[in-house]
Design a protein around this motif. Structure first.
Motif, short mmCIF file in Angstrom:
data_model
loop_
_atom_site.label_atom_id
_atom_site.label_comp_id
_atom_site.label_asym_id
_atom_site.label_seq_id
_atom_site.Cartn_x
_atom_site.Cartn_y
_atom_site.Cartn_z
N TYR A 38 0.83 -1.20 0.00
CA TYR A 38 0.00 0.00 0.00
C TYR A 38 0.87 1.25 0.00
O TYR A 38 1.92 1.31 0.66
N LEU A 40 0.91 5.28 0.85
CA LEU A 40 0.24 6.31 1.64
C LEU A 40 0.85 7.67 1.38
O LEU A 40 2.04 7.90 1.63
N GLY A 43 -2.61 12.61 4.23
CA GLY A 43 -3.95 13.16 4.06
C GLY A 43 -4.80 12.47 3.00
O GLY A 43 -5.94 12.88 2.76
N LYS A 44 -4.27 11.43 2.39
CA LYS A 44 -5.04 10.73 1.36
C LYS A 44 -5.33 9.29 1.79
O LYS A 44 -4.66 8.75 2.68
N ALA A 45 -6.30 8.70 1.16
CA ALA A 45 -6.61 7.31 1.45
C ALA A 45 -5.48 6.41 0.96
O ALA A 45 -4.91 6.64 -0.11
N PRO A 46 -5.13 5.40 1.74
CA PRO A 46 -4.13 4.44 1.27
C PRO A 46 -4.55 3.83 -0.06
O PRO A 46 -5.75 3.69 -0.34
N LEU A 48 -3.92 0.59 -2.82
CA LEU A 48 -3.38 -0.74 -3.09
C LEU A 48 -2.49 -0.70 -4.31
O LEU A 48 -2.92 -0.23 -5.37
N LEU B 45 0.73 1.30 10.06
CA LEU B 45 -0.63 0.77 10.00
C LEU B 45 -0.74 -0.46 10.89
O LEU B 45 0.18 -1.29 10.95
N TYR B 95 -9.07 3.94 9.72
CA TYR B 95 -9.51 3.76 8.35
C TYR B 95 -10.45 2.55 8.25
O TYR B 95 -10.20 1.52 8.87
N TYR B 104 -6.65 -8.91 0.72
CA TYR B 104 -6.06 -7.60 0.55
C TYR B 104 -7.16 -6.55 0.63
O TYR B 104 -8.35 -6.88 0.55
N PHE B 105 -6.75 -5.31 0.81
CA PHE B 105 -7.71 -4.21 0.95
C PHE B 105 -7.66 -3.38 -0.33
O PHE B 105 -6.67 -2.70 -0.58
N ASN B 106 -8.72 -3.46 -1.13
CA ASN B 106 -8.64 -2.77 -2.41
C ASN B 106 -9.26 -1.38 -2.40
O ASN B 106 -9.07 -0.63 -3.36
N TYR B 107 -9.97 -1.02 -1.35
CA TYR B 107 -10.46 0.35 -1.22
C TYR B 107 -10.39 0.76 0.24
O TYR B 107 -10.70 -0.05 1.13
N TRP B 108 -10.01 2.02 0.44
CA TRP B 108 -9.88 2.57 1.78
C TRP B 108 -10.60 3.92 1.84
O TRP B 108 -10.70 4.62 0.85
N GLY B 109 -11.02 4.26 3.03
CA GLY B 109 -11.49 5.62 3.27
C GLY B 109 -10.30 6.52 3.58
O GLY B 109 -9.16 6.06 3.64
N GLN B 110 -10.58 7.78 3.81
CA GLN B 110 -9.52 8.74 4.12
C GLN B 110 -9.21 8.81 5.61
O GLN B 110 -8.25 9.48 6.01
N GLY B 111 -10.03 8.15 6.41
CA GLY B 111 -9.72 8.05 7.83
C GLY B 111 -10.41 9.10 8.68
O GLY B 111 -10.79 10.17 8.20
#
Lengths: 111, 118
Positions: A38, A40, A43-46, A48, B45, B95, B104-111
């Motif tokens: 990942y 990073l 301030g942005k979403a991680p 893949l 993380l 997040y 695996y994590f294919n989409y994440w929020g911004q937290g």
């Protein structure tokens, strides 16, 4: 479950290649072909970048590649670009109880 | 377009409680396992918890077991994390993440930032 071991930082000049290692054990990295990476940006979403050790999601440049040997996985970024400067984290499946373990993260600096 | 939007973070005193939400859109929420992952200031993380697609199975990291509860409302396309007995070491950006096909994590929020402090 201990975190996977990554170098704290790596650096390279534009156009060069860098490799980030991710070392675990036979209970995680070495035991399964389920390593993901990942990116990073602050301030942005991680995002893949690599999954299942070597697979690249659509939209990720082919400059990014993954590999694994024994208990160590690696992310290689070739043809470095300024926008690649970010933190990179590996993650491995670690069995049905622990499920997921992350590396400590590597800061990539593009000189 | 897949979107995950976290909310509910803030400042809470040690021992207090907070409930985080993650609103999902752009995909069939009820078909996917979901996770919470956190990042303490200046740290890496750390996986926190996961829930299966229908909410019948959950798993937690040892550090939050017994204090945090993950849940979901598939009718509202929303994931939750109820956090009780909060400690200073729970201070982090939280997040939500969607699991892809294989671990695996294919989409994440911004937290959303949670700060535990007196």
């Amino acid at each position: 479950q201990s975190a996977l071991t990554q170098p704290r930082s790596v650096s390279g000049s534009p156009g060069q290649s860098v490799t980030i290692s991710c070392t675990g054990t036979s209970s995680d990295v070495g035991g399964y072909n389920y390593v993901s990476w990942y990116q990073l940006h602050p301030g942005k979403a991680p995002k893949l970048m690599i999954y299942d050790v070597t697979k690249r999601p659509s939209g990720v440049p082919d400059r990014f590649s993954g590999s694994k040997s024994g208990n160590t996985a690696s992310l290689t970024i070739s043809g470095l670009q300024a926008e690649d400067e970010a933190d990179y984290y590996c993650c491995s499946y670690a069995g049905s109880y622990t499920l997921r373990v992350f590396g400590g993260g590597t800061k990539l600096t593009v000189l | 377009e897949v979107q995950l939007v976290e909310s509910g973070g803030g400042l809470v005193q040690p021992g207090g409680s907070l409930r985080l939400s993650c609103a999902a859109s752009g995909f069939t929420f009820s078909s996917y396992w979901m996770h919470w992952v956190r990042q303490a200031p200046g740290k890496g993380l750390v996986w926190v918890s996961r829930i299966n697609s229908d909410g019948s199975s959950t798993t937690y990291a040892d550090s939050v077991k017994g204090r945090f509860t993950i849940s979901r409302d598939n009718a509202k396309n929303t994931l939750y994390l109820q956090m009780n007995s909060l400690r200073a070491e729970d201070t982090a950006v939280y997040y939500c993440a969607r699991e892809g096909g294989s671990y695996y994590f294919n989409y994440w929020g911004q937290g959303t930032l949670v700060t535990v402090s007196s």
